[in-house]
Design a protein around this motif. Structure first.
Motif, mmCIF file in Angstrom:
data_model
loop_
_atom_site.group_PDB
_atom_site.id
_atom_site.type_symbol
_atom_site.label_atom_id
_atom_site.label_comp_id
_atom_site.label_asym_id
_atom_site.label_seq_id
_atom_site.Cartn_x
_atom_site.Cartn_y
_atom_site.Cartn_z
ATOM 1 N N PHE A 1 0.838 -1.191 0.000
ATOM 2 C CA PHE A 1 0.000 0.000 0.000
ATOM 3 C C PHE A 1 0.881 1.253 0.000
ATOM 4 C CE2 PHE A 1 -2.157 3.448 2.251
ATOM 5 C CZ PHE A 1 -3.310 3.566 1.491
ATOM 6 N N THR A 2 0.747 2.054 -1.058
ATOM 7 C CA THR A 2 1.463 3.320 -1.162
ATOM 8 C C THR A 2 0.464 4.452 -0.990
ATOM 9 O OG1 THR A 2 3.066 2.363 -2.685
ATOM 10 C CG2 THR A 2 2.939 4.765 -2.608
ATOM 11 N N ASN A 3 0.713 5.295 -0.026
ATOM 12 C CA ASN A 3 -0.207 6.399 0.252
ATOM 13 C C ASN A 3 -0.126 7.449 -0.858
ATOM 14 O OD1 ASN A 3 -1.844 8.326 1.359
ATOM 15 N ND2 ASN A 3 -0.487 8.805 3.075
ATOM 16 N N PRO A 4 -1.234 7.654 -1.588
ATOM 17 C CA PRO A 4 -1.208 8.639 -2.689
ATOM 18 C C PRO A 4 -1.508 10.070 -2.226
ATOM 19 C CG PRO A 4 -3.299 7.525 -2.691
ATOM 20 C CD PRO A 4 -2.499 6.926 -1.562
ATOM 21 N N MET A 5 -1.947 10.264 -1.033
ATOM 22 C CA MET A 5 -2.344 11.593 -0.563
ATOM 23 C C MET A 5 -1.126 12.481 -0.373
ATOM 24 S SD MET A 5 -5.425 10.709 2.119
ATOM 25 C CE MET A 5 -4.367 9.748 3.207
ATOM 26 N N THR A 6 -1.289 13.756 -0.762
ATOM 27 C CA THR A 6 -0.189 14.713 -0.675
ATOM 28 C C THR A 6 -0.573 16.012 0.011
ATOM 29 O OG1 THR A 6 -0.736 15.614 -2.859
ATOM 30 C CG2 THR A 6 0.907 13.807 -2.769
ATOM 31 N N ALA A 7 -1.869 16.255 0.213
ATOM 32 C CA ALA A 7 -2.287 17.538 0.791
ATOM 33 C C ALA A 7 -3.455 17.327 1.737
ATOM 34 C CB ALA A 7 -2.679 18.514 -0.313
ATOM 35 N N VAL A 8 -3.722 18.361 2.509
ATOM 36 C CA VAL A 8 -4.833 18.306 3.451
ATOM 37 C C VAL A 8 -6.145 18.212 2.687
ATOM 38 C CG1 VAL A 8 -6.047 19.541 5.277
ATOM 39 C CG2 VAL A 8 -3.533 19.634 5.144
ATOM 40 N N GLY A 9 -7.030 17.362 3.112
ATOM 41 C CA GLY A 9 -8.333 17.213 2.468
ATOM 42 C C GLY A 9 -8.365 16.173 1.388
ATOM 43 N N PRO B 1 -4.897 2.370 -5.004
ATOM 44 C CA PRO B 1 -5.151 3.578 -4.227
ATOM 45 C C PRO B 1 -4.862 4.830 -5.067
ATOM 46 C CG PRO B 1 -3.866 2.008 -2.965
ATOM 47 C CD PRO B 1 -3.896 1.508 -4.373
ATOM 48 N N THR B 2 -5.866 5.727 -5.184
ATOM 49 C CA THR B 2 -5.741 6.916 -6.026
ATOM 50 C C THR B 2 -6.160 8.149 -5.231
ATOM 51 O OG1 THR B 2 -6.265 5.585 -7.972
ATOM 52 C CG2 THR B 2 -6.429 7.985 -8.209
ATOM 53 N N ARG B 3 -5.440 9.244 -5.442
ATOM 54 C CA ARG B 3 -5.733 10.487 -4.722
ATOM 55 C C ARG B 3 -6.875 11.245 -5.392
ATOM 56 N NH1 ARG B 3 -3.738 15.822 -5.763
ATOM 57 N NH2 ARG B 3 -3.966 17.177 -3.925
ATOM 58 N N LEU B 4 -7.841 11.633 -4.533
ATOM 59 C CA LEU B 4 -8.896 12.555 -4.971
ATOM 60 C C LEU B 4 -8.727 13.817 -4.141
ATOM 61 C CD1 LEU B 4 -11.456 13.237 -6.595
ATOM 62 C CD2 LEU B 4 -12.804 12.168 -4.747
ATOM 63 N N ALA B 5 -8.277 14.893 -4.803
ATOM 64 C CA ALA B 5 -8.013 16.132 -4.078
ATOM 65 C C ALA B 5 -9.306 16.718 -3.531
ATOM 66 C CB ALA B 5 -7.322 17.127 -5.001
ATOM 67 N N VAL B 6 -9.152 17.556 -2.544
ATOM 68 C CA VAL B 6 -10.313 18.169 -1.925
ATOM 69 C C VAL B 6 -11.061 19.023 -2.960
ATOM 70 C CG1 VAL B 6 -9.002 20.203 -1.168
ATOM 71 C CG2 VAL B 6 -11.093 19.520 0.044
ATOM 72 N N GLY B 7 -12.376 19.034 -2.886
ATOM 73 C CA GLY B 7 -13.173 19.815 -3.836
ATOM 74 C C GLY B 7 -13.292 21.268 -3.403
#
Length: 238
Positions: free
Chosen positions: A181-189, A200-206
Motif C-alpha cells: 500500500f502506497t499512500n497517494p495523498m499529498t495535501a490536506v483534504g 489507491p488513487t488520490r482525490l483532491a479536496v473539492g
C-alpha cells in the motif's frame, strides 16, 4: 619314611598320653606302635611333614598364633597386608581420616544440601507459571508480552513460511504493509479512492459547496446546486 600312615598308631611312651606330646629339636626319634604291636621308629622328625605337605582335608588349626605367613594377595581374595591400615589401603576403602565439609567419615553422617552443593527444595508454582533461569516463578503470558523484539528486521517482505521464527515472521509482516500500500495523498483534504484495478488513487479536496457524486464509473466532485433533495410533503387528513 613318610609321615602318612594307613593304620591306627599310638605312642609307646604313654607317660603323658592324655596331655600334649612335644617333639623338640633335641629328640632323636619318636617311637609309635600300630594295632598289630609293630613298632615304628621315626628317626627323621621331618617325615611328619608340614602344613604345606599335608592333605588339603587333613589340616586343622584350632588355636595358637601363626607368624611369618606371606599375606594373600588381593587378586587371590586376600588383603595383601599384615595390618588393618594396610588392608584398607589395598582394598581401596575410604580412610576414616577423610571428611566432607569438616564432617568425619568415622561414623554415619547426615549431609545437608550445602554439603553436596545441591539445590534447595522448590516451592510449587501455578499452572500458568514457569521456572526461570534466575530461579524464580514467572507468569508465562506476562513474560511473552514483555519480551523485546530484539533483532527485528523488515528487510524481507516475502511470504511467511512455517519454518520462520516468530521474530522473523513479524519482520516480514511489517515489511509487507508499506510494500502493498502506497499512500497517494499529498495535501490536506485529499481522499483515497479506488483507481484502476482498485489501486489507491488520490482525490483532491473539492471546492467550497461541492459534494462527492458519481458518474457511474468513479467518484468526483460536483456543485451542490446541481442536485436537489426531495422535499417531504405533509398531508392533513380532515
Amino acid at each position: 619314611m613318610s609321615g602318612k600312615f594307613k593304620v591306627p598308631i599310638e605312642l609307646v611312651d604313654k607317660t603323658n598320653e592324655n596331655g600334649t606330646v612335644t617333639i623338640s629339636a633335641s629328640d632323636d626319634h619318636l617311637v609309635l606302635r600300630t594295632e598289630n604291636e609293630e613298632h615304628v621308629i621315626l628317626d627323621d622328625r621331618t617325615a611328619l611333614g608340614s602344613m604345606a605337605s599335608q592333605d588339603a582335608d587333613s589340616v586343622a588349626i584350632t588355636g595358637g598364633t601363626i607368624t611369618g605367613i606371606t599375606p594373600l594377595a588381593v587378586a587371590d581374595g586376600g588383603t595383601g597386608a599384615t595390618t588393618a591400615a594396610g588392608a584398607l589401603a589395598n582394598l581401596g576403602a575410604v580412610p576414616t581420616s577423610r571428611t566432607v565439609n569438616g564432617k568425619a567419615l568415622s561414623s554415619n553422617i547426615t549431609l545437608a544440601n550445602s554439603d553436596i552443593g545441591s539445590e534447595p527444595a522448590i516451592t510449587a508454582g501455578t499452572t500458568a507459571q514457569f521456572w526461570r533461569g534466575d530461579k524464580s516463578w514467572q507468569d508465562f503470558e506476562d513474560s511473552v508480552r514483555a519480551t523485546l523484539l530484539t533483532g527485528l528486521s523488515t528487510a524481507t517482505k516475502t511470504a511467511i513460511a512455517a519454518t520462520d521464527t516468530t521474530i522473523v515472521a513479524f519482520g516480514k509482516l511489517q515489511a509487507q504493509i508499506p510494500a502493498s500500500f502506497t499512500n497517494p495523498m499529498t495535501a490536506v483534504g485529499d481522499i483515497i479512492v479506488g483507481g484502476t484495478n482498485g489501486a489507491p488513487t488520490r482525490l483532491a479536496v473539492g471546492s467550497s459547496g461541492q459534494v462527492i457524486t458519481s458518474n457511474g464509473t468513479s467518484l468526483l466532485w460536483a456543485d451542490s446546486s446541481s442536485y436537489s433533495l426531495p422535499i417531504a410533503t405533509t398531508t392533513t387528513l380532515g
